[in-house]
Scaffold this active site. Structure first.
Site, mmCIF file in Angstrom:
data_model
loop_
_atom_site.group_PDB
_atom_site.id
_atom_site.type_symbol
_atom_site.label_atom_id
_atom_site.label_comp_id
_atom_site.label_asym_id
_atom_site.label_seq_id
_atom_site.Cartn_x
_atom_site.Cartn_y
_atom_site.Cartn_z
ATOM 1 N N ASP A 16 52.586 76.927 -7.641
ATOM 2 C CA ASP A 16 53.680 75.616 -6.973
ATOM 3 C C ASP A 16 54.306 74.922 -8.316
ATOM 4 O O ASP A 16 53.436 75.089 -9.423
ATOM 5 C CB ASP A 16 52.881 74.814 -6.205
ATOM 6 C CG ASP A 16 52.547 75.354 -4.792
ATOM 7 O OD1 ASP A 16 52.553 76.587 -4.560
ATOM 8 O OD2 ASP A 16 52.092 74.545 -3.953
ATOM 9 N N ASP A 17 55.290 74.237 -8.034
ATOM 10 C CA ASP A 17 56.011 73.470 -8.672
ATOM 11 C C ASP A 17 56.638 73.727 -10.148
ATOM 12 O O ASP A 17 57.121 73.132 -10.861
ATOM 13 C CB ASP A 17 54.981 72.436 -9.322
ATOM 14 C CG ASP A 17 54.007 71.635 -8.179
ATOM 15 O OD1 ASP A 17 54.729 71.790 -7.262
ATOM 16 O OD2 ASP A 17 53.060 70.869 -8.727
ATOM 17 N N HIS A 67 59.889 74.654 -1.990
ATOM 18 C CA HIS A 67 58.775 73.661 -2.145
ATOM 19 C C HIS A 67 59.191 72.218 -2.069
ATOM 20 O O HIS A 67 58.740 71.304 -2.771
ATOM 21 C CB HIS A 67 57.943 74.025 -3.535
ATOM 22 C CG HIS A 67 56.436 73.212 -3.414
ATOM 23 N ND1 HIS A 67 55.610 73.050 -2.592
ATOM 24 C CD2 HIS A 67 56.014 72.512 -4.452
ATOM 25 C CE1 HIS A 67 54.818 72.455 -3.127
ATOM 26 N NE2 HIS A 67 54.834 71.922 -4.128
ATOM 27 N N HIS A 71 59.756 67.051 -4.314
ATOM 28 C CA HIS A 71 58.350 66.949 -4.303
ATOM 29 C C HIS A 71 58.071 65.483 -3.606
ATOM 30 O O HIS A 71 57.033 65.123 -4.079
ATOM 31 C CB HIS A 71 57.454 67.110 -5.641
ATOM 32 C CG HIS A 71 56.279 67.992 -5.420
ATOM 33 N ND1 HIS A 71 54.915 67.181 -4.924
ATOM 34 C CD2 HIS A 71 55.997 69.107 -5.464
ATOM 35 C CE1 HIS A 71 54.110 67.854 -4.922
ATOM 36 N NE2 HIS A 71 54.538 69.232 -5.350
ATOM 37 N N TYR A 108 52.090 68.585 -1.329
ATOM 38 C CA TYR A 108 50.649 68.031 -1.029
ATOM 39 C C TYR A 108 50.137 68.557 0.506
ATOM 40 O O TYR A 108 49.010 67.997 0.823
ATOM 41 C CB TYR A 108 50.464 66.398 -0.817
ATOM 42 C CG TYR A 108 51.481 65.820 -1.931
ATOM 43 C CD1 TYR A 108 50.763 65.509 -3.175
ATOM 44 C CD2 TYR A 108 52.856 65.286 -1.674
ATOM 45 C CE1 TYR A 108 51.548 65.036 -4.126
ATOM 46 C CE2 TYR A 108 53.303 64.802 -2.668
ATOM 47 C CZ TYR A 108 52.922 64.579 -3.709
ATOM 48 O OH TYR A 108 53.711 63.860 -4.879
ATOM 49 N N HIS A 160 48.920 76.216 -9.591
ATOM 50 C CA HIS A 160 50.086 75.770 -10.232
ATOM 51 C C HIS A 160 50.798 76.458 -11.475
ATOM 52 O O HIS A 160 50.030 76.796 -12.283
ATOM 53 C CB HIS A 160 50.153 74.046 -10.270
ATOM 54 C CG HIS A 160 49.740 73.202 -9.115
ATOM 55 N ND1 HIS A 160 48.741 73.401 -8.452
ATOM 56 C CD2 HIS A 160 50.621 72.640 -8.247
ATOM 57 C CE1 HIS A 160 48.682 72.738 -7.279
ATOM 58 N NE2 HIS A 160 49.962 72.479 -7.267
HETATM 59 ZN ZN ZN Z 1 53.508 70.849 -5.481
#
Ligand code: ZN
Length: 302
Positions: A16-17, A67, A71, A108, A160
């Site tokens: 992620d991210d 995603h 965020h 989250y 991540h």
């Molecule tokens: Zn994230």
């Protein structure tokens, strides 16, 4: 992937991210070295700011999911805010990687009825994870590797694309999976479980997006956008609406784009209203970033 049988099934390494300049290329390189794949969930903002790395994700054969734009805690947002977060990200990923995500991982892992229904209207399945590596919480490389040993067929692990410990843990994770006869796969938008990547050899893209499901009760509607005439600083888009009753179409210009004018429907901000089968037009300014993509129109019966 010589010597690997996949006889124990497929698991999903999810990152992620990303993408970012410090870890993305290393993660891609390690996965390639092991003949492995991954599912990545970039934010729309990072996608827009790192188009070359988005292409690298795509060229590595990774599955690319949504995603959110930046965020937020989506469960604290209104439906229109959630819609903007998801829709802008779909567009950023389409523009940078040329693929349309079919899976959405909420920041989250927080989801509710609004998030589910907006995701569904965009053809996105909401997916969380089975194993949390806790790499986001400063876990060591050893404990991240240990977490991955809990994976069984069809499951995903949350990782991540930014912690250094995750990059360090990755070769060990891939060695452990290989010794357990587990292969890496992609998340099925149909079932949410991990399956073999479509098309062997890893060079895969997510399946084309399915048309958004139509609303259950009270009619339904769709809006199809078509780009029209273009000038130096602006361009026209026509939205063809098919609806049985009254409708509202909200459009989602990208950052920098703005609406110059419109015709054929009543406008309030970025929402247009009308009734029955109809069409309306919008002239968008390209803005300082010279963006010419066609904003999606999301139609709701009203
Ligand atoms: Zn994230």
């Amino acid at each position: 992937m010589t010597g690997s049988t996949c006889s124990a099934g497929y698991v999903g390494l999810t990152f992620d991210d990303g993408p970012n300049a410090s870890t993305t290329n290393q993660i891609i390189s390690t996965l390639r070295q092991y003949g492995a794949t991954a599912a990545v969930f970039p934010t729309g903002q990072n996608a827009q700011n790192n188009a070359t790395l988005m292409q690298a994700y795509k060229n590595a054969g990774f599955q690319i999911g949504n995603h959110s734009w930046d965020h937020p805690h989506l469960v604290q947002q209104s439906q229109s805010q959630v819609q903007s977060q998801l829709s802008r990200t779909q567009q950023a990923i389409q523009q940078t990687a040329g693929v349309t995500p079919t899976v959405f991982r909420p920041p989250y892992g927080e989801t509710n009825a609004t998030v589910s229904s907006v995701a569904s209207s965009l053809g996105l399945r909401v997916v969380t994870w089975d194993v949390d590596s806790t790499d986001w919480n400063n876990a060591s490389a050893a404990s991240i590797r240990q977490a991955a040993t809990r994976l069984t067929d069809g499951q995903t692990i949350l990782l991540h694309d930014w912690p250094a410990a995750t990059v360090q843990a990755l070769p060990g994770i891939l060695q452990d999976l290989r010794s357990r006869n587990l292969c890496t796969g992609h998340i099925s938008a149909g079932t949410g479980r991990v399956v073999a990547p479509a098309g062997s050899g890893g060079g895969t893209t997510p399946p084309p997006t399915t048309p958004p499901p139509t609303g259950g009760g009270g009619g339904s509607c769709t809006a199809t956008a078509t780009k029209g005439q273009e000038w130096g600083d602006r361009f026209n888009v026509t939205y063809a609406v098919r609806a049985s009753g009254s409708w509202a179409v909200t459009v989602y210009p990208n950052t920098g784009q703005s609406i110059q004018s419109s015709w054929g429907a009543t406008r309030n901000g970025t929402t247009f209203t009308g009734s029955g089968n109809a069409s309306f037009g919008v002239t968008y300014y390209k803005g300082s970033q010279n963006i010419t993509w066609v904003p999606t129109g999301i139609c709701s019966p009203r």
